[in-house]
Design an enzyme around this catalytic site. Structure first.
Site, PDB file in Angstrom:
ATOM      1  N   SER A 132       5.538   6.319   1.206  1.00 51.08           N
ATOM      2  CA  SER A 132       4.607   7.230   0.535  1.00 51.08           C
ATOM      3  C   SER A 132       3.390   7.432   1.419  1.00 51.08           C
ATOM      4  O   SER A 132       3.014   6.553   2.195  1.00 51.08           O
ATOM      5  CB  SER A 132       4.175   6.596  -0.790  1.00 51.08           C
ATOM      6  OG  SER A 132       3.031   7.246  -1.296  1.00 51.08           O
ATOM      7  N   TYR A 148       0.936  -0.130  -5.474  1.00 50.99           N
ATOM      8  CA  TYR A 148       2.016   0.774  -5.046  1.00 50.99           C
ATOM      9  C   TYR A 148       1.886   1.072  -3.552  1.00 50.99           C
ATOM     10  O   TYR A 148       2.854   0.986  -2.798  1.00 50.99           O
ATOM     11  CB  TYR A 148       1.939   2.062  -5.871  1.00 50.99           C
ATOM     12  CG  TYR A 148       2.868   3.159  -5.417  1.00 50.99           C
ATOM     13  CD1 TYR A 148       4.237   3.113  -5.694  1.00 50.99           C
ATOM     14  CD2 TYR A 148       2.372   4.262  -4.711  1.00 50.99           C
ATOM     15  CE1 TYR A 148       5.079   4.133  -5.276  1.00 50.99           C
ATOM     16  CE2 TYR A 148       3.218   5.287  -4.301  1.00 50.99           C
ATOM     17  CZ  TYR A 148       4.572   5.219  -4.584  1.00 50.99           C
ATOM     18  OH  TYR A 148       5.411   6.213  -4.171  1.00 50.99           O
TER      19      TYR A 148
END
Ligand SMILES: NC(=O)c1ccc[n+]([C@@H]2O[C@H](COP(=O)([O-])OP(=O)(O)OC[C@H]3O[C@@H](n4cnc5c(N)ncnc54)[C@H](OP(=O)(O)O)[C@@H]3O)[C@@H](O)[C@H]2O)c1
Length: 229
Positions: A132, A148
């Protein structure tokens, strides 16, 4: 025809990638916890796709290994499954850390260890880790997405190191650090945001990159993003 394992295939980007690869005639093992969604995908894909209900946090990978064994070799693994936690650092519990690292880092790492002999047996295998922009060094960061982003950062470093360890074994390893794509996960991370890229379009790009990206890249963490976030 390639033999391809893809995790997180029940919905979103993973589903669209798996469907596209199966429709192009590749043999796809589609993994997630949701058996119903995987069976629906199997029916839609028609023949070339095999569903495997499996929780990536499980340490018992025998079912995945058995599937790889029945193929003889694995040409590509797409570590796409992901879990998002949207919580400030000071509220993040030990159980939160275990879950997010379990799905986004330990699960993919364990799978790759188990599948190594089958990747080595392929003429030229490709591991695609889905990272990401949050885990991409120097990118914009957002409150609540710390755990995350850390888990995706770990996956990015694993990519760089593993490519070095496996380069003599004919296995390339790359990481795509995705930006915003319209899925359920995006809605949880950035409620109300309209992403510039659809899940279907990203699925098309991922299928192409899985099949061909290792001709051009190895050990790379590539930002795939047209917006912030
Ligand atoms: N969408 C974005 O904007 C965006 C941006 C950057 C990066 N990404 C990354 O892109 C990947 C796909 O994201 P998405 O947006 O398509 O997410 P999504 O719609 O939330 O789908 C996540 C997938 O991961 C699977 N999964 C989650 N936990 C699992 C577990 N314990 N075991 C097995 N499978 C599990 C889910 O399947 P089950 O629930 O059926 O198990 C589902 O198929 C993720 O790695 C995500 O971090 C997405």
């Amino acid at each position: 025809m390639k033999n391809i394992i893809i995790t997180g295939a029940s919905r979103g980007i993973g589903r669209d990638t798996a469907l596209q690869l199966a429709k192009e005639g590749h043999r796809v093992l589609a993994i997630s916890r949701n058996e119903g969604a995987l069976r629906a995908l199997e029916a839609e894909a028609g023949g070339q796709l095999q569903a495997l209900p499996f929780d990536l946090t499980s340490t018992d990978c025998r079912a995945v290994v058995a599937a790889a064994d029945s193929w003889g070799h694995v040409d590509a693994v797409v570590n796409n499954a992901g879990y998002l936690l949207n919580k400030p650092f000071h509220e993040t519990t030990g159980a939160d850390w275990e879950k997010i690292m379990g799905v986004n880092f330990y699960g993919p790492a364990r799978l790759l260890q188990m599948l190594r002999p089958y990747l080595q047996a392929a003429p030229r295998a490709h591991v695609v880790n889905i990272g990401s922009m949050g885990g991409y060094q120097g990118s914009s960061k957002f409150p609540g997405l710390l755990a995350y982003s850390v888990s995706k950062g770990a996956l990015a470093v694993l990519t760089e190191c593993l490519a070095e360890e496996w380069k003599q074994e004919g296995v390339a390893v790359n990481c795509l650090a995705l930006g915003a794509v319209q899925t359920e996960m995006l809605a949880a991370a950035f409620p109300g945001m309209q992403a510039p890229v659809s899940s279907e379009d990203m699925g098309g790009f991922l299928s192409y990159f899985t099949l061909h990206g290792h001709q051009f890249f190895n050990g790379k963490v590539l930002p795939v993003s047209v917006s912030t976030p």
